[in-house]
Enzyme design. Structure first.
Site, mmCIF file in Angstrom:
data_model
loop_
_atom_site.group_PDB
_atom_site.id
_atom_site.type_symbol
_atom_site.label_atom_id
_atom_site.label_comp_id
_atom_site.label_asym_id
_atom_site.label_seq_id
_atom_site.Cartn_x
_atom_site.Cartn_y
_atom_site.Cartn_z
ATOM 1 N N THR A 2 -14.323 -9.873 4.133
ATOM 2 C CA THR A 2 -13.382 -10.158 4.745
ATOM 3 C C THR A 2 -13.169 -9.522 6.432
ATOM 4 O O THR A 2 -12.527 -9.946 7.033
ATOM 5 C CB THR A 2 -11.777 -10.826 4.145
ATOM 6 O OG1 THR A 2 -11.967 -9.231 3.979
ATOM 7 C CG2 THR A 2 -12.288 -11.276 2.977
ATOM 8 N N ILE A 62 -24.874 3.711 -0.296
ATOM 9 C CA ILE A 62 -24.666 4.783 -0.275
ATOM 10 C C ILE A 62 -25.648 4.886 1.013
ATOM 11 O O ILE A 62 -26.510 4.429 1.046
ATOM 12 C CB ILE A 62 -25.351 5.971 -1.333
ATOM 13 C CG1 ILE A 62 -24.453 5.820 -2.218
ATOM 14 C CG2 ILE A 62 -25.169 7.777 -0.396
ATOM 15 C CD1 ILE A 62 -23.563 6.283 -2.474
ATOM 16 N N HIS A 88 -11.734 2.682 3.638
ATOM 17 C CA HIS A 88 -11.659 2.727 2.626
ATOM 18 C C HIS A 88 -10.284 2.435 2.460
ATOM 19 O O HIS A 88 -8.832 2.903 3.116
ATOM 20 C CB HIS A 88 -11.283 4.174 2.108
ATOM 21 C CG HIS A 88 -11.550 4.548 0.546
ATOM 22 N ND1 HIS A 88 -12.230 3.696 -0.145
ATOM 23 C CD2 HIS A 88 -10.281 4.752 0.309
ATOM 24 C CE1 HIS A 88 -12.444 5.144 -1.331
ATOM 25 N NE2 HIS A 88 -10.298 5.159 -1.018
ATOM 26 N N LYS A 146 -4.497 -7.475 4.244
ATOM 27 C CA LYS A 146 -4.546 -7.839 5.176
ATOM 28 C C LYS A 146 -3.502 -6.904 6.084
ATOM 29 O O LYS A 146 -3.570 -7.260 7.054
ATOM 30 C CB LYS A 146 -3.693 -8.584 4.448
ATOM 31 C CG LYS A 146 -2.519 -10.031 5.294
ATOM 32 C CD LYS A 146 -2.386 -11.381 4.512
ATOM 33 C CE LYS A 146 -2.058 -12.247 5.155
ATOM 34 N NZ LYS A 146 -0.705 -12.348 5.334
ATOM 35 N N GLU A 147 -2.542 -6.394 4.929
ATOM 36 C CA GLU A 147 -2.041 -5.280 6.177
ATOM 37 C C GLU A 147 -1.821 -4.404 6.551
ATOM 38 O O GLU A 147 -1.935 -3.864 7.919
ATOM 39 C CB GLU A 147 -0.324 -4.973 4.809
ATOM 40 C CG GLU A 147 0.251 -6.299 4.659
ATOM 41 C CD GLU A 147 1.608 -6.231 3.761
ATOM 42 O OE1 GLU A 147 1.430 -4.599 3.617
ATOM 43 O OE2 GLU A 147 2.443 -6.798 3.090
ATOM 44 N N ALA A 148 -3.584 -3.992 5.644
ATOM 45 C CA ALA A 148 -3.838 -2.329 6.621
ATOM 46 C C ALA A 148 -5.346 -2.797 7.140
ATOM 47 O O ALA A 148 -5.506 -2.143 8.278
ATOM 48 C CB ALA A 148 -3.422 -1.471 5.553
#
Ligand code: GRF
Length: 208
Positions: free
Chosen positions: A13, A93, A110, A178-180
């Protein structure tokens, strides 16, 4: 024109958000040169192909040890010679050889406000479970440069997301994405590709 390589393993996404940002001209002076997946079956690979992007699979399961996977990844990246490597849900990693060679040219997204709920082994739903368990009222996402310690590199952008009383890890994960995540990843990529980010004393500054 900067060359970007996106590394993925999962649903893609964030890759999709980058693809859309390119379509809307929100990222300038760059193109996605290649999408590399560590997982043969990642939805992210389909998304990349649908967008007409070059893809490479370096399937971690086909290597009998991780060092050989790292070596293959390193050689592939060296050949592609990207200006920027974006870890967009890459579940492996990144070895020291790659980090040293591409110093300050690798970024990661993250799903928390670093330094909360991060570090080795804290990824995916675990991040949101930890935030809910601790009872924080605000979480969010962070885009940062990658160094040899998990989630420790200089922070580029962060965005906060409010936690609702009835959130579970899955609803929270979706809202944080979605928001961040989808918002700040494209912004960070654009700033870097316009050479607007400066790093001093492990902190980043946006140049005017
Ligand atoms: C995202 O939550 C990202 O923050 C984390 O891994 C997840 C990847 O999701 N690093 P997607 O593959 O971009 O959908």
């Amino acid at each position: 024109m900067k060359k970007i390589v996106v590394l993925v393993s999962g649903t893609g996404t964030n890759l999709n958000a980058l693809i859309n940002a390119f379509k809307n001209d929100e990222i300038k002076n760059a193109k996605i040169e290649c999408v590399i997946s560590s997982n043969n079956h990642a939805k992210a690979v389909e998304i990349a192909k649908e967008a007409g992007l070059k893809t490479k699979i370096i399937d971690v399961k086909s290597f009998d040890d991780k060092a050989k996977f790292q070596e293959k990844l390193f050689l592939t990246l060296k050949e592609l010679s990207p200006d920027l490597i974006v870890l967009a849900g890459f579940l492996q990693i990144i070895g020291k050889q790659i980090i040293d060679h591409f110093k300050n040219r690798i970024i990661n997204i993250h799903p928390s406000l670093i330094p909360s709920f991060c570090g080795a082994g804290v990824y995916g739903l675990k991040v949101h479970e930890a935030a809910l368990e601790r009872g924080v009222k605000i979480t969010g996402a962070t885009v940062h440069f990658v160094n040899e310690i998990a989630d420790d590199g200089p922070i580029i952008l962060q965005k906060a997301v409010e936690i609702k009383q009835d959130d579970d890890a899955k609803t929270l994960q979706k809202r944080v994405m979605k928001e961040a995540e989808w918002q700040i990843l494209k912004k960070a990529v654009n700033l870097i590709c316009l050479d607007k980010i400066e790093i001093r004393n492990k902190k980043t500054y946006i140049k005017n």
